[in-house]
Design a protein around this motif. Structure first.
Motif, short mmCIF file in Angstrom:
data_model
loop_
_atom_site.label_atom_id
_atom_site.label_comp_id
_atom_site.label_asym_id
_atom_site.label_seq_id
_atom_site.Cartn_x
_atom_site.Cartn_y
_atom_site.Cartn_z
N ALA A 55 56.02 39.33 21.26
CA ALA A 55 57.36 38.57 22.39
C ALA A 55 58.18 39.56 22.92
CB ALA A 55 57.82 37.95 20.94
N SER A 56 57.39 40.92 23.48
CA SER A 56 58.49 41.78 24.31
C SER A 56 58.40 41.55 26.09
CB SER A 56 57.64 43.02 24.32
OG SER A 56 56.34 43.05 24.30
N GLY A 57 56.85 40.24 26.00
CA GLY A 57 56.55 39.66 27.49
C GLY A 57 55.42 40.70 28.04
N LYS A 58 55.07 41.52 27.42
CA LYS A 58 53.77 41.44 28.11
C LYS A 58 52.82 40.86 28.94
CE LYS A 58 52.00 43.69 24.72
NZ LYS A 58 53.00 42.96 23.43
N THR A 59 52.29 39.73 27.84
CA THR A 59 51.27 38.29 28.46
C THR A 59 52.62 37.58 29.63
OG1 THR A 59 50.47 37.81 25.80
CG2 THR A 59 50.40 36.29 27.18
N ASN A 60 53.11 37.96 29.61
CA ASN A 60 53.71 36.64 30.39
C ASN A 60 54.21 37.51 32.43
OD1 ASN A 60 55.02 34.92 29.56
ND2 ASN A 60 57.33 35.68 28.63
N LEU A 61 54.18 38.85 31.99
CA LEU A 61 53.48 39.95 33.34
C LEU A 61 52.52 39.22 33.89
CD1 LEU A 61 55.06 42.94 31.85
CD2 LEU A 61 55.75 41.67 33.54
N LEU A 62 51.07 39.18 32.63
CA LEU A 62 50.08 38.89 33.55
C LEU A 62 49.26 37.44 33.59
CD1 LEU A 62 47.66 40.88 30.94
CD2 LEU A 62 49.27 41.53 32.96
N LEU A 63 50.39 36.81 33.06
CA LEU A 63 50.41 35.74 33.59
C LEU A 63 52.16 34.44 34.65
CD1 LEU A 63 52.05 33.27 29.95
CD2 LEU A 63 49.59 33.52 31.48
N ALA A 64 52.11 36.12 35.51
CA ALA A 64 53.01 35.92 36.19
C ALA A 64 52.13 35.66 37.82
CB ALA A 64 54.03 36.69 36.44
N LEU A 65 51.36 36.87 37.39
CA LEU A 65 49.81 37.01 38.27
C LEU A 65 48.82 36.30 38.22
CD1 LEU A 65 48.57 40.75 38.17
CD2 LEU A 65 49.39 39.45 40.37
N ASP A 66 48.84 35.35 37.05
CA ASP A 66 47.77 34.29 36.82
C ASP A 66 48.43 33.38 38.15
OD1 ASP A 66 45.48 32.88 35.99
OD2 ASP A 66 47.20 31.68 35.13
N THR A 67 50.05 32.65 37.88
CA THR A 67 50.72 31.70 38.30
C THR A 67 50.38 32.38 39.62
OG1 THR A 67 52.24 31.59 36.66
CG2 THR A 67 52.75 30.75 38.58
N VAL A 68 51.01 33.07 40.77
CA VAL A 68 50.16 33.42 41.83
C VAL A 68 48.58 33.37 42.52
CG1 VAL A 68 50.57 35.70 43.61
CG2 VAL A 68 52.29 35.60 41.95
N GLN A 69 48.18 33.38 41.43
CA GLN A 69 46.26 33.30 41.74
C GLN A 69 46.53 31.95 41.63
OE1 GLN A 69 42.76 34.30 39.21
NE2 GLN A 69 42.39 34.78 40.52
N ARG A 70 47.07 31.04 40.54
CA ARG A 70 46.86 29.37 40.60
C ARG A 70 47.88 28.60 41.93
NH1 ARG A 70 49.00 27.61 35.58
NH2 ARG A 70 48.34 25.42 36.18
N ILE A 71 48.39 29.35 42.43
CA ILE A 71 49.11 28.49 43.30
C ILE A 71 48.58 28.88 45.10
CG2 ILE A 71 51.28 28.57 44.59
CD1 ILE A 71 52.55 28.32 41.65
N VAL A 72 48.20 30.30 45.25
CA VAL A 72 47.22 30.39 46.62
C VAL A 72 45.90 29.79 46.58
CG1 VAL A 72 46.16 32.34 47.52
CG2 VAL A 72 47.97 32.66 46.55
N THR A 73 45.34 29.64 45.73
CA THR A 73 43.84 29.20 45.54
C THR A 73 44.40 27.69 45.40
OG1 THR A 73 43.83 29.34 43.36
CG2 THR A 73 42.83 31.59 44.75
N GLU A 74 45.12 26.96 44.93
CA GLU A 74 44.99 25.75 44.71
C GLU A 74 46.44 24.91 45.38
OE1 GLU A 74 45.41 25.06 40.39
OE2 GLU A 74 44.16 26.03 39.83
N SER A 75 47.15 25.66 46.05
CA SER A 75 48.52 25.11 46.56
C SER A 75 48.14 23.52 47.49
CB SER A 75 49.53 25.52 46.64
OG SER A 75 49.06 26.04 47.51
N SER A 76 47.30 23.81 48.38
CA SER A 76 47.04 23.07 49.41
C SER A 76 45.62 21.86 49.48
CB SER A 76 46.94 24.02 50.26
OG SER A 76 45.51 24.86 49.89
#
Length: 420
Positions: A55-76
């Motif tokens: 619960a320190s946020g380690k996973t959230n740091l990787l999820l942040a990169l995952d979110t960037v990838q999803r928005i870049v590849t899916e937003s349009s």
């Protein structure tokens, strides 16, 4: 190649946090754990490990990169006007809840260094910017800023193409980068491709066995077997049989259009029958079903083998949460060593992983600048910091013991069990 990643106001992250893969000037393990970027004098790291309590946020740091990838590849492509974006601000502060989430990535694609970022709410892109550094020269390609519901746009002379058309076609909940590439911007394609093809993210369970199985069917079986043998799993061979879908297997009441759509979705995760082979005491081959006869760890190693071998060859940036899950500590070291080895890591791939496996806190395995810690502050917000924030002693301490004793923070403070 990933140089640096910044994120602010995302899930448990409140203030901006930075993960850097730029190597320090320290010479330890420089030949194996670092490599030249080719575009600057700075060397980059082959891997980075993130430690911290649950619960320190380690996973959230990787999820942040995952979110960037999803928005870049899916937003349009898949987003429609009014569709929400997958961002969630830091919720434990009223001011943060009202602000956009912000991401920025520094990376190298096709020999050019880029600085790309955007901020967004779940309803719209608030800001977006891109700088390129060909031949170490700064070029501002584009930026957009939302003010009172309207965007202010700036385009640099170095960006070529139908900029006005791309601008007009970019929805509030879509990125200009993604829209322009969708409308055939060749110049922006390497930027988009880095997020789509180079960045590879996996959760605790890694990937499905599909990719590894497909490599076994397309000429990569020998490398898979060699990987499994070096991991000491006792596997001598792997048999893979593809079991394609047949439209006749679907109910007659299902329309052909729906059948074809289901097939299209499932074909993304093709169905394979995977058998492992071991020899008995008499030298006879004994076949095991990987799904029912093998352990979780064996299944995970097989599933990882294909993506890791492919990434080591092609230079992917691999991010994996809880790499140690279901794996022996020596197997974790083995995987990390593949990336920290110029003979096996021919493509200069990078591995970013979270873990609780402290035996790798060893300067014979990882450099000090490859070790990162994650913890919550008094605001319950994630803070990320490197081991290099702590001054080294003349006689280096036992890093594992020092970490577990709390010297570097990022350890849980567990109350003693109450008496009953």
């Amino acid at each position: 190649m990933l140089i640096e990643f910044k994120v602010a106001n995302y899930r448990s992250v409140k203030d901006e946090q930075t993960l850097s893969l730029v190597a320090s000037k320290n010479k330890e393990l420089a030949d194996s754990n670092t490599f030249g970027s080719g575009v600057s004098d700075a060397r980059l790291l082959h891997s980075a490990a993130i430690y911290g309590p649950n619960a320190s946020g380690k996973t959230n740091l990787l999820l942040a990169l995952d979110t960037v990838q999803r928005i870049v590849t899916e937003s349009s492509l898949e987003k429609r006007p009014g569709d929400d974006l997958p961002v969630e601000p830091f919720r434990l502060d009223p001011k943060s809840r009202a602000k956009p989430t912000e991401f920025e990535v520094f990376f190298i694609s096709d020999g050019v260094r880029y600085q790309y970022g955007f901020s967004a709410t779940d309803k719209y892109i608030a800001d977006e910017w891109l700088f390129a550094f060909p031949e170490k020269r700064t070029q501002h390609w584009f930026s957009r800023t939302r003010e009172k519901g309207e965007y202010q746009w700036e385009f640099g002379p170095s960006l070529k193409g139908e900029k006005k058309l791309w601008q007009k076609s970019t929805r509030d909940n879509a990125l200009f980068l993604s829209t322009a590439v969708q409308l055939n911007s060749k110049q922006l394609q390497p930027v988009y491709n880095w997020f789509r093809n180079t960045l590879r993210l996996a959760g605790i369970n890694g990937w499905s066995p599909v990719f590894s199985a497909s490599l076994c069917k397309t000429g990569g079986k020998e490398k898979i077997i060699d990987f499994l043998k070096k991991a000491d799993l006792g596997i001598d061979d792997v048999h893979v049989k593809e079991t394609p879908l047949d439209l006749k297997d679907f109910p007659q009441s299902m329309s052909d259009a729906l059948k074809n759509e289901v097939v299209r979705i499932i074909e993304r995760e093709r169905k394979y029958e995977i058998k492992t082979v071991r020899k008995d005491s008499g030298g006879q081959d004994i076949v095991f079903d990987i799904e029912y006869d093998e352990s979780d760890g064996t299944r995970k190693i097989f599933s990882l083998s294909g993506p890791f071998l492919d990434s080591l060859e092609k230079g992917h940036v691999v991010c994996m949460d809880e790499l140690h899950d279901n794996l022996h500590p020596d197997l974790v070291k083995f995987i990390v060593s593949l990336f920290n080895n110029k003979e096996t890591n021919t493509g200069h791939a990078q591995l970013i992983f979270t873990t609780h496996e402290t035996s790798m806190l060893n300067q014979r395995v990882l450099r000090r600048d490859q070790i990162w810690f994650c913890e919550k502050n008094e605001e319950q917000a994630t803070v990320l910091y490197p081991l290099t924030d702590f001054s080294p002693r003349k006689n280096p301490p036992n890093l594992e013991a020092a970490y577990l004793s709390g010297r570097y923070g990022a350890v849980p403070y567990i109350a003693e069990s109450p008496q009953i």
